[in-house]
Write a protein that holds these residues in place. Structure first.
Motif, PDB file in Angstrom:
ATOM      1  N   VAL A 320       0.846  -1.195   0.000  1.00  0.00           N
ATOM      2  CA  VAL A 320       0.000   0.000   0.000  1.00  0.00           C
ATOM      3  C   VAL A 320       0.880   1.244   0.000  1.00  0.00           C
ATOM      4  CG1 VAL A 320      -1.726   1.290   1.303  1.00  0.00           C
ATOM      5  CG2 VAL A 320      -1.905  -1.191   1.162  1.00  0.00           C
ATOM      6  N   PHE A 321       1.983   1.178   0.744  1.00  0.00           N
ATOM      7  CA  PHE A 321       2.897   2.321   0.749  1.00  0.00           C
ATOM      8  C   PHE A 321       3.429   2.569  -0.654  1.00  0.00           C
ATOM      9  CE2 PHE A 321       5.876   5.414   2.022  1.00  0.00           C
ATOM     10  CZ  PHE A 321       7.027   5.177   1.286  1.00  0.00           C
ATOM     11  N   ASP A 322       3.867   1.504  -1.342  1.00  0.00           N
ATOM     12  CA  ASP A 322       4.458   1.657  -2.665  1.00  0.00           C
ATOM     13  C   ASP A 322       3.492   2.330  -3.638  1.00  0.00           C
ATOM     14  OD1 ASP A 322       6.278  -1.548  -2.606  1.00  0.00           O
ATOM     15  OD2 ASP A 322       6.718   0.448  -1.763  1.00  0.00           O
ATOM     16  N   LEU A 356       9.698   9.611   3.744  1.00  0.00           N
ATOM     17  CA  LEU A 356       8.749   8.501   3.851  1.00  0.00           C
ATOM     18  C   LEU A 356       9.375   7.190   3.380  1.00  0.00           C
ATOM     19  CD1 LEU A 356       5.463  10.250   2.620  1.00  0.00           C
ATOM     20  CD2 LEU A 356       6.005   9.523   4.944  1.00  0.00           C
ATOM     21  N   ARG A 357      10.176   7.247   2.348  1.00  0.00           N
ATOM     22  CA  ARG A 357      10.837   6.030   1.879  1.00  0.00           C
ATOM     23  C   ARG A 357      11.823   5.509   2.928  1.00  0.00           C
ATOM     24  NH1 ARG A 357       9.620   4.664  -3.290  1.00  0.00           N
ATOM     25  NH2 ARG A 357       8.882   6.334  -4.679  1.00  0.00           N
ATOM     26  N   ALA A 358      12.473   6.456   3.586  1.00  0.00           N
ATOM     27  CA  ALA A 358      13.419   6.038   4.635  1.00  0.00           C
ATOM     28  C   ALA A 358      12.679   5.336   5.768  1.00  0.00           C
ATOM     29  CB  ALA A 358      14.179   7.252   5.157  1.00  0.00           C
ATOM     30  N   ILE A 359      11.428   5.808   6.026  1.00  0.00           N
ATOM     31  CA  ILE A 359      10.652   5.216   7.126  1.00  0.00           C
ATOM     32  C   ILE A 359      10.030   3.891   6.715  1.00  0.00           C
ATOM     33  CG2 ILE A 359       8.600   5.505   8.576  1.00  0.00           C
ATOM     34  CD1 ILE A 359       9.146   8.553   8.518  1.00  0.00           C
ATOM     35  N   PHE A 360       9.367   3.909   5.563  1.00  0.00           N
ATOM     36  CA  PHE A 360       8.508   2.769   5.219  1.00  0.00           C
ATOM     37  C   PHE A 360       9.133   1.772   4.247  1.00  0.00           C
ATOM     38  CE2 PHE A 360       4.895   4.041   7.572  1.00  0.00           C
ATOM     39  CZ  PHE A 360       4.763   5.429   7.478  1.00  0.00           C
ATOM     40  N   GLN A 361      10.228   2.165   3.596  1.00  0.00           N
ATOM     41  CA  GLN A 361      10.859   1.214   2.685  1.00  0.00           C
ATOM     42  C   GLN A 361      12.211   0.757   3.204  1.00  0.00           C
ATOM     43  OE1 GLN A 361      10.948   3.038  -1.241  1.00  0.00           O
ATOM     44  NE2 GLN A 361       9.107   1.930  -1.876  1.00  0.00           N
ATOM     45  N   GLU A 362      13.057   1.746   3.500  1.00  0.00           N
ATOM     46  CA  GLU A 362      14.434   1.403   3.886  1.00  0.00           C
ATOM     47  C   GLU A 362      14.541   1.014   5.348  1.00  0.00           C
ATOM     48  OE1 GLU A 362      16.260   5.047   2.863  1.00  0.00           O
ATOM     49  OE2 GLU A 362      15.557   4.916   0.800  1.00  0.00           O
TER      50      GLU A 362
END
Lengths: 488, 75
Positions: A320-322, A356-362
């Motif tokens: 969902v984040f992606d 947000l990518r640092a939080i939810f992906q990386e």
């Protein structure tokens, strides 16, 4: 001679029981022949015999052949049945010649050689009364056939007055009494009153009263008792159903009581053990609060406990984040409450996306989150505390948007309640911990609140860097851009 | 030796274990399925690889709670 009589005691349906062997069909609703026959023949009819009066319509044509066809034959009766058959002859041709031909045909049918005899004197008597008739008797068979031209009710009555002549075998050894003679004479009167008085006098000789009572009340008590039985049966069935319901309720209450008693005694024993404990051992709940560093006890009152849970917002759907981050108009970048951006000029679209990518992906940046709960173990209720005023030591946490803004536990609530009902208190608290970790990115309203917290220029230091340092969102951005922790 | 309380939605029991026991061993011996839901050790989520660490690796010296919860969403 008088008119039709339709109601006589000796001809009533009830009389059939007293005179089962004597019957007569009515002629034009007139019942007198039946009554007269019963009055005169009852004392005379031999045992084992029965007697019947049969009126027959007969309408011969000019050659009289139909009468022959309409004749009731002796062979039609069994040996114990006697009869008087009265033919109502209504020829279409009533000329003298036709009538004489009719009479000759009758003579041919009832010959002396066959045992038949005629009654010319009676026929002459009848003709004097303007009644044209031919009479044939069979003494051996005790059978009589009377042919009357254009039979009427008065003629029907007149024939009754001649019964001793028409059925001589009954009266030879048993002459008429005066009463019977008066009855026969009354049939020749022009007024039927004398006849009715006479025939009812015969009826008075029989106990119709008892017969009527027995007929009317036969089975009456049984019918009443049957109705009572049905009522009693229905009431018994109803009570049986109620008893069954009571038995089921009783069994249910017994089971409930047994279960409650077991729990009562178990809890009582546990409390007693706790009282008797010499070392002041911690209860399981106390142990759990001591072990679980995510739980921060605030207060307890009766069966309620208030506490704060801390943790990381690390339970979300990465797919969902992606899809959401790829949408430039998603709540990540667009505040649906204000229909604009989030109003922080330092937080450009690129910086927001990078953070947000640092939080939810990386996973390099973690969001520290907290939520306050009130759990009532007595009434099995759990609620997140909305807009809770957190103590200062929690300033380094973002209030979980679901719980703090909307007090919405979602599916977690069901799990918590189930655990409370099962008295699995530890598991219920564990679900509170799990709920605090969750950010449902499909919920746009909650996602917008999250972004408001994240992009607030005055946001607290709730973002944790890889080395454990807690920073504000803008400092986290600078860390990502410059690769080092910003210094004041 | 440490006291470990292992549980899930349907059961929970405390057992005394060597602190060098791995979390995976403790869960299997306790009959708790760790393949579904989320695992928490004293409220902290366990990540990939954590199940093969020992209680001692997590600094557990006395007692702890190793619990499984079903995954559920808020909202």
């Amino acid at each position: 001679m008088f008119g039709t009589i339709t109601d006589l005691t000796l001809a009533s349906p009830m009389a059939r029981k007293l005179f089962p062997r004597i019957s007569a069909q009515n002629f034009r609703d007139d019942v007198s022949f039946l009554a007269t026959a019963r009055a005169l023949l009852q004392p005379r009819l031999p045992e084992g015999e029965s007697f019947d009066v049969i009126p027959v319509p007969a309408a011969p044509n000019g050659e009289c052949t139909r009468i022959r066809g309409d004749l009731i034959r002796l062979e039609d009766f069994d040996d114990s049945t006697r009869a008087l058959v009265v033919y109502n002859v209504t020829p279409s041709d009533q000329s003298r010649e036709a009538l004489e031909g009719l009479l000759r045909s009758l003579d041919a049918s009832f010959q002396e050689a066959d045992g038949w005899v005629s009654l010319p004197d009676v026929e002459t008597f009848l003709s004097q009364k303007n009644v044209s008739a031919r009479i044939f008797l069979h003494p051996e068979k005790r059978f009589a056939e009377v042919f009357v031209l254009s039979l009427t009710v008065p003629k029907w009555h007149l024939l009754q007055s001649l019964l001793p002549r028409l059925l001589p075998w009954y009266f030879q050894d048993h002459p008429l009494s005066k009463q019977e003679l008066d009855l026969l004479l009354s049939l020749t009167r022009t007024n039927g009153e004398a006849y009715q008085i006479a025939i009812e006098a015969f009826a008075a000789q029989y106990d119709f009263r008892s017969l009527k009572i027995r007929e009317g009340l036969q089975g009456f008590e049984t019918r009443m008792e049957r109705a009572q039985i049905q009522d009693l049966y229905d009431r018994i069935q109803d009570i049986d159903r109620r008893l069954e319901d009571l038995r089921a309720s009783f069994a249910r209450y017994c089971r409930d009581r047994e279960e409650l008693a077991l729990r009562y005694f178990a809890l009582n024993a546990k409390i007693e053990r706790a009282k008797d404990a010499q070392s002041g051992e911690d209860s399981e709940l106390t142990e759990y609060f001591l072990c679980n560093k995510s739980l921060h006890f605030i207060s307890s009152e009766e069966s309620k406990i208030k506490f704060i849970v801390t943790g990381y917002l690390d339970y979300f759907d990465p797919d969902v984040f992606d899809s959401t981050i790829a949408n430039a108009e998603s709540f990540f970048f667009y505040d649906y409450n204000t229909n604009s951006g989030y109003g922080n000029p330092e937080m450009t679209k690129d910086r927001i996306e990078r953070l947000l990518r640092a939080i939810f992906q990386e996973g390099t940046i973690k969001v520290r989150t907290c939520a306050a709960f009130l759990v009532d173990f007595g009434s099995y209720r759990c609620s997140a505390c909305r807009n809770f005023i957190y103590p200062v030591e929690f300033s380094g946490y973002m209030p979980n948007p679901h719980l703090d803004r909307y007090a919405c536990l979602g599916n977690n609530e069901m799990e918590i309640l189930e655990a409370l009902k099962d008295k699995n208190y530890i598991q219920a608290l564990e679900y509170c911990v799990a709920a605090n970790r969750n950010l449902n990115l499909t919920d746009t309203a909650v996602g917008t609140v999250f972004m408001e917290y994240l992009l607030n220029p005055e946001a607290g230091m709730f973002l944790e860097l890889p080395d454990g340092t807690c920073v504000t969102p803008i400092d986290a951005i600078l860390f990502l851009e410059e690769g080092e922790i910003p210094h004041e | 030796m440490i006291k470990v309380t292992i549980g899930n939605n349907v059961k929970r029991e405390s057992t005394i274990l060597d602190e060098n026991t791995t979390l995976r061993t403790a869960l299997e011996n306790g009959g708790v399925d760790y393949n579904t839901g989320m695992m928490h050790l004293d409220g902290a989520p366990l990540g990939p690889g954590d199940l093969d660490k020992t209680f001692a690796d997590f600094g557990i010296r006395e007692k702890c709670f190793l619990l499984n919860v079903i995954k559920a969403d808020n909202a």
